[in-house]
Design a protein around this motif. Sequence first.
Motif, PDB file in Angstrom:
ATOM      1  N   LEU A  93       2.158   6.996  -7.261  1.00 16.26           N
ATOM      2  CA  LEU A  93       3.012   5.852  -8.029  1.00 16.26           C
ATOM      3  C   LEU A  93       2.096   4.721  -7.392  1.00 16.26           C
ATOM      4  N   GLU A  94       1.577   4.728  -6.216  1.00 14.69           N
ATOM      5  CA  GLU A  94       0.676   3.575  -5.675  1.00 14.69           C
ATOM      6  C   GLU A  94      -0.521   3.444  -6.469  1.00 14.69           C
ATOM      7  N   LEU A  95      -0.995   4.811  -6.852  1.00 13.39           N
ATOM      8  CA  LEU A  95      -2.283   4.917  -7.411  1.00 13.39           C
ATOM      9  C   LEU A  95      -2.242   4.333  -9.040  1.00 13.39           C
ATOM     10  N   ARG A  96      -1.146   4.727  -9.689  1.00 12.89           N
ATOM     11  CA  ARG A  96      -0.981   4.088 -10.928  1.00 12.89           C
ATOM     12  C   ARG A  96      -0.507   2.656 -10.986  1.00 12.89           C
ATOM     13  N   ALA A  97       0.354   2.449 -10.117  1.00 15.26           N
ATOM     14  CA  ALA A  97       0.835   0.828 -10.258  1.00 15.26           C
ATOM     15  C   ALA A  97       0.580   0.306  -8.932  1.00 15.26           C
TER      16      ALA A  97
END
Length: 311
Positions: A127-131
């Motif tokens: 999630l941190e990578l995508r957002a």
Amino acid sequence: MMVPAALLLLGALTAFLAPRLLARARWPEREPVVALWAWQCVVGATLLCLALSMLLSAAAAWQAVRGRLFAAAPHGVVDAYGLGAGGGPWATGTALALACGGLWTGAMLTREVLRARTRRRTSGAELELRAPLLPGEDPAATKLVVLEGPRPDAWWQPGAAPRLVVTTAALGRLKGSQLDAVLAHEQGHVTARHDWLLHCSRALSQGFPQVPVFAAFEAQMHRLVELAADDMASRRYGRLTVALALVGLNEDRGVFGPCPTQAHVPQRVRRLLTPVPRLSAGRRLRLTALATLVPAVPLLVAFVPGLSALA
């Protein structure tokens, strides 16, 4: 040695009869929160029967265990249990078998907790990578994360700062208060700690796949936690709003066709659109009290000989 055998028999009867009675009853569909508590009490009573039988069998098999277990007991209590008579290999074998089962249960629960932690870390990193957070953005204050995606979806991301993740396709589908209803549904899971129920039921089911009560426990937990969260959301935003949100998120997944891939989704929608009145407060209280008494029966069986000796 009668008490350990009685506890084993009681545990077997509880594991055999209680799930069948709950499966035949119609009230769990109307009161999923009470049904969740009833299932926890049934499984807890079964495990309690095995644990108490293990302790008393070990006390009958080994004098050292008996001395520690009854160290503070008045004179005559040990004689009331008859642990020194007729124990022998049966008591030793029972204690060892139940102890191995207890160790295996602990290992399965530990494995499930570690797996859940790994899944949480992996999904959090993804999630941190995508957002990624913007400069100066506080992750604890971010309750909603929007991801670019062609498929309508929404889920709760657990962690120190739980967040609701919604795809852009879901935002295009969810109208009016439907997004708020989805948020309330997921918050209901978090508030009631449904994840712990699912972890425990999965660990027992995978650790003892041949025990029907644990398989039924896992299946019912997955169904009842969704019904309970649906009810929590519908009390705030109405049943129709929650049903429309469910349809919007799932209509492209083939769940409403003649051969649905997830039969529980159309069942949830039908339940929301054709509501049945809740049970009265008095009946809910009686069912809760009755479920609470189920784990009390093994304790009563285990302590009655000792209490009788003191009388």
